[in-house]
Design a protein around this motif. Structure first.
Motif, short mmCIF file in Angstrom:
data_model
loop_
_atom_site.label_atom_id
_atom_site.label_comp_id
_atom_site.label_asym_id
_atom_site.label_seq_id
_atom_site.Cartn_x
_atom_site.Cartn_y
_atom_site.Cartn_z
N LYS A 150 0.83 -1.20 0.00
CA LYS A 150 0.00 0.00 0.00
C LYS A 150 0.87 1.26 0.00
CE LYS A 150 -3.87 -2.25 0.60
NZ LYS A 150 -4.94 -2.30 -0.35
N LYS A 152 1.22 3.22 -2.83
CA LYS A 152 1.79 3.45 -4.16
C LYS A 152 1.25 4.75 -4.77
CE LYS A 152 2.72 -0.84 -6.66
NZ LYS A 152 2.11 -1.85 -7.52
N THR A 153 -0.03 4.99 -4.60
CA THR A 153 -0.66 6.15 -5.24
C THR A 153 -0.86 7.26 -4.22
OG1 THR A 153 -2.85 5.35 -4.67
CG2 THR A 153 -1.96 4.60 -6.79
N ASP A 154 -1.09 8.50 -4.73
CA ASP A 154 -1.29 9.65 -3.83
C ASP A 154 -2.52 9.46 -2.96
OD1 ASP A 154 0.91 10.93 -4.56
OD2 ASP A 154 -0.06 12.40 -5.89
N ILE A 155 -3.54 8.88 -3.56
CA ILE A 155 -4.79 8.70 -2.80
C ILE A 155 -4.59 7.69 -1.67
CG2 ILE A 155 -5.79 7.10 -4.55
CD1 ILE A 155 -7.93 9.60 -2.88
N GLU A 156 -3.86 6.62 -1.97
CA GLU A 156 -3.57 5.62 -0.91
C GLU A 156 -2.75 6.26 0.21
OE1 GLU A 156 -3.53 1.27 -3.13
OE2 GLU A 156 -1.65 2.04 -2.33
N LYS A 157 -1.78 7.07 -0.21
CA LYS A 157 -0.91 7.72 0.78
C LYS A 157 -1.73 8.63 1.69
CE LYS A 157 2.71 11.17 0.91
NZ LYS A 157 3.72 11.92 0.21
N GLU A 181 4.60 1.36 1.60
CA GLU A 181 5.76 1.90 0.87
C GLU A 181 6.65 2.71 1.83
OE1 GLU A 181 8.13 4.57 -1.37
OE2 GLU A 181 6.42 5.25 -0.19
#
Ligand code: KIV
Length: 259
Positions: A150, A152-157, A181
């Motif tokens: 998890k 990887k993407t801006d939204i996940e972050k 990450e």
């Protein structure tokens, strides 16, 4: 005097890494206790011991029985028990089940999976003096199919940062970060005041946890983050082979082992 829980917080402040491991029985717990700050009876026991394809099949009585055994081997470390799937669906059910686990296993606290979705439940437990650890990133109780790291993407972050903040505000005393990450783990660790315990989430976390059976080489896991520190499968096989040879040849039991 510092409680075991406040000792963890102090370790974060002092930048001293926190060592955590799983145990499912007294024999393993006894070996770990002197070296770990925290011993977790994880619901990973479902896959490791029972060969379940998902931790969702683990139930409360399994967690309680294994934790009672582990309790006998843990004298020094903090003992935490994972609450299994479906045991904390709402505030009253969670409180009832957590109280039962705390009372029957004499553990020091419990761990729940989830972020913002469970913060009301966490607040309720904390209000009733149940010490809680959060768990975000990969949360095996809610994963169907393939595990994927998890952050990887801006939204996940963004979501992971929001989840960790809301867990902290709800009163958890630590948060497990599973397969997140490394830069995101670093950001979470720096943005919360409670210790982060990583599993597959880089050395930026305040501490680390591994499934003990994995690090001992008792499982066949080839997961990227698992470092095997021993090959106990080999040791067991060799011992059993020797026993078989001794029995077949009649050299066991010799006079020394007979009455
Ligand atoms: O169930 C478990 O063992 C866990 C740890 C690996 C964090 O949740």
């Amino acid at each position: 005097m510092l409680t075991k829980i406040s000792r963890l917080a102090l370790k974060k402040k002092k930048n001293s890494k926190i060592v955590c491991l799983t145990a499912y029985s007294k024999n393993i717990a006894e070996q770990i206790d002197n070296y770990a700050d925290l011993v977790l009876v994880g619901d990973s026991l479902g896959s490791v011991l029972y060969n379940f394809d998902t931790t969702r099949k683990v139930n409360l009585s399994m967690m309680i029985e294994h934790s009672k055994s582990v309790r006998k081997g843990v004298k020094k470390s903090l003992l935490i028990v994972d609450m299994p799937f479906n045991s904390y669906k709402n505030k009253s059910q969670a409180l009832k089940n957590c109280k039962k686990v705390m009372k029957e296993t004499k553990c020091d606290g419990i761990k729940l999976e989830g972020g913002r979705k469970i913060t009301e439940i966490v607040k309720h437990l904390v209000k009733f003096k149940i010490p809680v650890i959060g768990h975000i990133g990969i949360t095996p109780q809610s994963v169907r199919g393939k595990f994927r790291y998890k952050g990887k993407t801006d939204i996940e972050k963004k979501n992971l940062l929001k989840d960790s903040k809301s867990l902290e505000e709800a009163g958890v005393f630590a948060i497990v970060l599973e397969c997140i990450e490394k830069k995101v783990s670093q950001e979470i660790t720096e943005s919360v005041n409670v210790p982060t315990i990583g599993i597959g989430s880089s050395n930026f976390c305040d501490g680390q946890i591994l499934v003990t059976d994995d690090l001992l080489g008792l499982t066949d896991n080839n997961i990227k983050f698992v470092k095997k520190y021993a090959n106990l499968k080999n040791n067991i096989r060799n011992a059993v082979k020797k026993f078989k040879l001794d029995v077949k040849s009649g050299s066991y039991p010799s006079a020394k082992y007979s009455y």
